[in-house]
Design a protein around this motif. Sequence first.
Motif, PDB file in Angstrom:
ATOM      1  N   SER A  56       0.156  -8.495  -8.241  1.00 14.13           N
ATOM      2  CA  SER A  56       0.569  -7.404  -9.124  1.00 14.13           C
ATOM      3  C   SER A  56      -0.291  -6.173  -8.901  1.00 14.13           C
ATOM      4  N   SER A  57       0.219  -5.043  -9.391  1.00 11.84           N
ATOM      5  CA  SER A  57      -0.494  -3.765  -9.329  1.00 11.84           C
ATOM      6  C   SER A  57      -0.399  -3.113 -10.701  1.00 11.84           C
ATOM      7  N   PHE A  58      -1.536  -2.917 -11.371  1.00 11.81           N
ATOM      8  CA  PHE A  58      -1.566  -2.311 -12.696  1.00 11.81           C
ATOM      9  C   PHE A  58      -1.921  -0.832 -12.582  1.00 11.81           C
ATOM     10  N   PHE A  59      -1.022   0.027 -13.098  1.00 11.90           N
ATOM     11  CA  PHE A  59      -1.222   1.468 -13.084  1.00 11.90           C
ATOM     12  C   PHE A  59      -1.708   1.931 -14.454  1.00 11.90           C
ATOM     13  N   TYR A  60      -2.650   2.869 -14.455  1.00  9.30           N
ATOM     14  CA  TYR A  60      -3.195   3.380 -15.717  1.00  9.30           C
ATOM     15  C   TYR A  60      -2.229   4.428 -16.269  1.00  9.30           C
ATOM     16  N   THR A  61      -1.345   4.005 -17.163  1.00  9.14           N
ATOM     17  CA  THR A  61      -0.337   4.910 -17.730  1.00  9.14           C
ATOM     18  C   THR A  61      -0.360   4.950 -19.249  1.00  9.14           C
ATOM     19  N   SER A  62      -1.096   4.067 -19.897  1.00 13.62           N
ATOM     20  CA  SER A  62      -1.112   4.047 -21.362  1.00 13.62           C
ATOM     21  C   SER A  62      -1.865   5.265 -21.887  1.00 13.62           C
ATOM     22  N   VAL A  63      -1.512   5.691 -23.087  1.00 15.09           N
ATOM     23  CA  VAL A  63      -2.158   6.842 -23.717  1.00 15.09           C
ATOM     24  C   VAL A  63      -2.569   6.472 -25.134  1.00 15.09           C
ATOM     25  N   THR A  64      -3.501   7.236 -25.664  1.00 17.01           N
ATOM     26  CA  THR A  64      -3.901   7.074 -27.056  1.00 17.01           C
ATOM     27  C   THR A  64      -3.333   8.239 -27.857  1.00 17.01           C
ATOM     28  N   GLY A  65      -3.214   8.056 -29.129  1.00 14.13           N
ATOM     29  CA  GLY A  65      -2.653   9.104 -29.977  1.00 14.13           C
ATOM     30  C   GLY A  65      -1.677   8.522 -30.972  1.00 14.13           C
ATOM     31  N   ASP A  66      -0.918   9.400 -31.615  1.00  9.38           N
ATOM     32  CA  ASP A  66       0.025   8.929 -32.612  1.00  9.38           C
ATOM     33  C   ASP A  66       1.273   8.360 -31.955  1.00  9.38           C
ATOM     34  N   THR A  67       2.171   7.877 -32.791  1.00 10.14           N
ATOM     35  CA  THR A  67       3.378   7.219 -32.294  1.00 10.14           C
ATOM     36  C   THR A  67       4.229   8.146 -31.442  1.00 10.14           C
ATOM     37  N   CYS A  74       0.832  -1.207   0.000  1.00 13.28           N
ATOM     38  CA  CYS A  74       0.000   0.000   0.000  1.00 13.28           C
ATOM     39  C   CYS A  74       0.867   1.258   0.000  1.00 13.28           C
ATOM     40  N   ASN A  75       1.841   1.315   0.902  1.00 15.92           N
ATOM     41  CA  ASN A  75       2.720   2.485   0.978  1.00 15.92           C
ATOM     42  C   ASN A  75       3.555   2.640  -0.292  1.00 15.92           C
ATOM     43  N   ALA A  76       4.008   1.519  -0.851  1.00 17.77           N
ATOM     44  CA  ALA A  76       4.802   1.573  -2.081  1.00 17.77           C
ATOM     45  C   ALA A  76       3.955   2.108  -3.234  1.00 17.77           C
ATOM     46  N   GLU A  77       2.688   1.695  -3.308  1.00 14.49           N
ATOM     47  CA  GLU A  77       1.811   2.199  -4.366  1.00 14.49           C
ATOM     48  C   GLU A  77       1.578   3.700  -4.226  1.00 14.49           C
ATOM     49  N   VAL A  78       1.399   4.162  -2.994  1.00 10.64           N
ATOM     50  CA  VAL A  78       1.198   5.595  -2.763  1.00 10.64           C
ATOM     51  C   VAL A  78       2.426   6.387  -3.208  1.00 10.64           C
ATOM     52  N   ASN A  79       3.616   5.905  -2.832  1.00  8.35           N
ATOM     53  CA  ASN A  79       4.854   6.593  -3.216  1.00  8.35           C
ATOM     54  C   ASN A  79       5.061   6.588  -4.729  1.00  8.35           C
ATOM     55  N   THR A  80       4.742   5.474  -5.376  1.00  8.64           N
ATOM     56  CA  THR A  80       4.885   5.376  -6.829  1.00  8.64           C
ATOM     57  C   THR A  80       3.897   6.299  -7.533  1.00  8.64           C
ATOM     58  N   LEU A  81       2.668   6.359  -7.024  1.00  9.64           N
ATOM     59  CA  LEU A  81       1.674   7.267  -7.605  1.00  9.64           C
ATOM     60  C   LEU A  81       2.124   8.721  -7.493  1.00  9.64           C
ATOM     61  N   LYS A  82       2.780   9.053  -6.374  1.00  4.64           N
ATOM     62  CA  LYS A  82       3.283  10.424  -6.200  1.00  4.64           C
ATOM     63  C   LYS A  82       4.345  10.748  -7.259  1.00  4.64           C
ATOM     64  N   VAL A  83       5.236   9.782  -7.544  1.00  2.00           N
ATOM     65  CA  VAL A  83       6.248   9.985  -8.585  1.00  2.00           C
ATOM     66  C   VAL A  83       5.576  10.176  -9.937  1.00  2.00           C
ATOM     67  N   VAL A  86       2.619  11.299 -15.744  1.00  2.00           N
ATOM     68  CA  VAL A  86       2.661  10.131 -16.621  1.00  2.00           C
ATOM     69  C   VAL A  86       1.564   9.123 -16.274  1.00  2.00           C
ATOM     70  N   CYS A  87       0.472   9.596 -15.698  1.00  2.00           N
ATOM     71  CA  CYS A  87      -0.605   8.680 -15.319  1.00  2.00           C
ATOM     72  C   CYS A  87      -1.950   9.320 -15.610  1.00  2.00           C
ATOM     73  N   LYS A  88      -2.979   8.499 -15.609  1.00  2.00           N
ATOM     74  CA  LYS A  88      -4.353   8.973 -15.750  1.00  2.00           C
ATOM     75  C   LYS A  88      -4.770   9.573 -14.417  1.00  2.00           C
ATOM     76  N   THR A  89      -5.195  10.840 -14.429  1.00  3.14           N
ATOM     77  CA  THR A  89      -5.521  11.514 -13.177  1.00  3.14           C
ATOM     78  C   THR A  89      -7.025  11.597 -12.964  1.00  3.14           C
ATOM     79  N   CYS A  90      -7.377  11.758 -11.704  1.00  5.97           N
ATOM     80  CA  CYS A  90      -8.770  11.950 -11.314  1.00  5.97           C
ATOM     81  C   CYS A  90      -9.073  13.445 -11.273  1.00  5.97           C
TER      82      CYS A  90
END
Length: 683
Positions: free
Chosen positions: A332-343, A218-227, A233-237
């Motif tokens: 595992s923990s999957f983070f929403y980081t993928s994006v759509t758009g051109d290459t 839990c703490n590691a996920e919070v720290n990673t989300l902060k980075v 580089v992530c999907k934000t709320c």
Amino acid sequence: MEEKNTDGISILGRTSRATARNAWKCLGAALVVATILSVVGVQLGGFSIEVDNKGWRSRGTLIADREMQAEVVNINRQALFDDKDGSVWEKLLTTTTEGYVDLEERGEFYTRKLMGFADTQVERKNGIMDRFNPLQNVKDNFRKLMSKRTHQASALEGRDSSNKFRSLALEDTCDVAWYDNYGSVLFENNVFAVWKVQPNLESATLSAFDKEVMSEICNAEVNTLKVMEDAKVCKTCNDGKCLPPLSLVLLLRQHLDDHDSSCEDLMNSYTSDIQEQFTSELVTCTNEYIENFDSSSLTPGDASNCNLGWFQMSVVDYFFETEGNDELRYTSSFFYTSVTGDTEVKEKRNTDLYNVYLDFDGTDGSVVEGVYDTVFETFNTIYVDELVISDMGLALASLGITFSAMLIHTRSPWLTLMGILQVIFAIPLAYFVYVFIAGLTFFPFLNFIGVFVSAALGADDLFVAVDKFKNARIHNRSGSTEDIAQIALPDAAGAMLLTTSTTMVAFFATCICPVPPILCFAVYCGLMIVFNYVMNIFLVFPALCIYDRWLQGGSNNCLVAICAKNNVVEDDIEDIEMEDPNSEKPMHLSFIHRILTGYYHLVHKFRWAVLAASIAATVACAVYAVQLPLPESTEVRLLPEGHPLENHFSWSSLIRSSSLFSAGSSVQIVFGLIAGDTGKFGS
């Protein structure tokens, strides 16, 4: 100057004298012709180094012939579907279809996947190569499943709120539809962490369900989300924070309907009773998921009894609920980081993620360790590319050592320059013949290794030519340059021809191998060896004649010869005593000559011991070689075992979703067509 009578001189001797007499013309003509052919070969030949060897590993075999059958059907799939009178099928039965699908016809997907920038939405050319992507069917099935899930979610809205499919607390600030889209979670290029409990122990005494492990994750996920938030580089709320990862912690929050509390408060609520209930709920979800999973289409079935609406098999490992095991070591923990758009947009996102991924929190590893990469191993790919670039520096340094050895041995910057040009010109000239005569258009990365073989043999040819010429001059100090060339050039050409032909034949003999990357490598290396020999004759020989004339003219230019006055004293002299066999003055051999002479006497003295040691070493190596284990998979891994990115690859294979969605392989059966690959095997 009166020209010497050439009667009785061999053709090689007369040619050598003509070369010495017109050295500058010969050298200039060789440079011009070599440059023109090199430019034509590189420009018109479309020089490029291919890394993708798809479809090339088995050309000429029965499996490749059958692949051609499938290829013909795929290319004409739409036409066959619309064939009402059977004319298309009849044409396929009676007309030979030429060729094999070229690498460039495989679409944008493969290049991007190899670079770590794969996109599941890429439109593949004509759709004919979809079956080469092992995940494509899975993705298509998931897209169908998503449509079904949407209808299920609508139906769930009318159910009792105590068993909601989503938590309203999280839904108020975040777009949680991503959690429902299994395809977007598992098969888009998202960052995901794989966690292993007590990685340093053979058998773990803790489970991922234990409070101390859950707290670390839990703490590691919070720290990673902060980075990720800081790097954008992530999907934000709506509040600007990253959408929480789909993980065991998120499912616990869903189970407790608590998405706002800190990790510390969450763990305070995570009592032993809650842990037991949560574990039991995951057991129910896992069993139902596996029971209803359609392994033929790789499609998840209904999970109506699972109260964790966002549950998927990525949170449990392969061993969970196997023979009643309710302990969990990998998750595992999957983070929403993928994006759509051109290459360009996607490459920028991947680069931005890679630049900060070392700051992601993987914990200290005492209780649980996390390792990060993307679904398509983007971090691994970029890191390996960086290593390749650094290794290229080492490779170039090795060429620098070879060229330095040329300078040390010849003690002439002029001759060293000719030796370097010899090696460099051999590369594009070999490519010219490779493409326009041999008809090979595929240039695998393996061919690049041949450059170092070429450099080594090119240096050896230079040493032979220089030594033969210098020794001929030592034995005939008063002779003209033409006289020396008449003796030295045929002698050196014959010696080099022997070594060149044996090495060349060894490479060309490898052409019987049906594996095209190896065949191409053998052809290209053989051609580079041939052109090293050719360029040595047309470049180095005239340069030696010019070099000799400069020295005979009294030149002290350091670009012609370093320490020119001492060259005679310190050269490798063969049988110098033949000049004056009655001289009592001892020979003054060069330093290298003295070392090699001493080495010979040492080996000769202990020759029987050396022979016995060599036989023993050969037997020991043979015994060890037969005990080497066979590869466990066809995956080619470039990083050492234990590296975090390599751990990610091996640990992620133990996540249950990996085993479910990669189980088995598809088989395509084609009736009616005769198996045959009629295309050029080198294009």
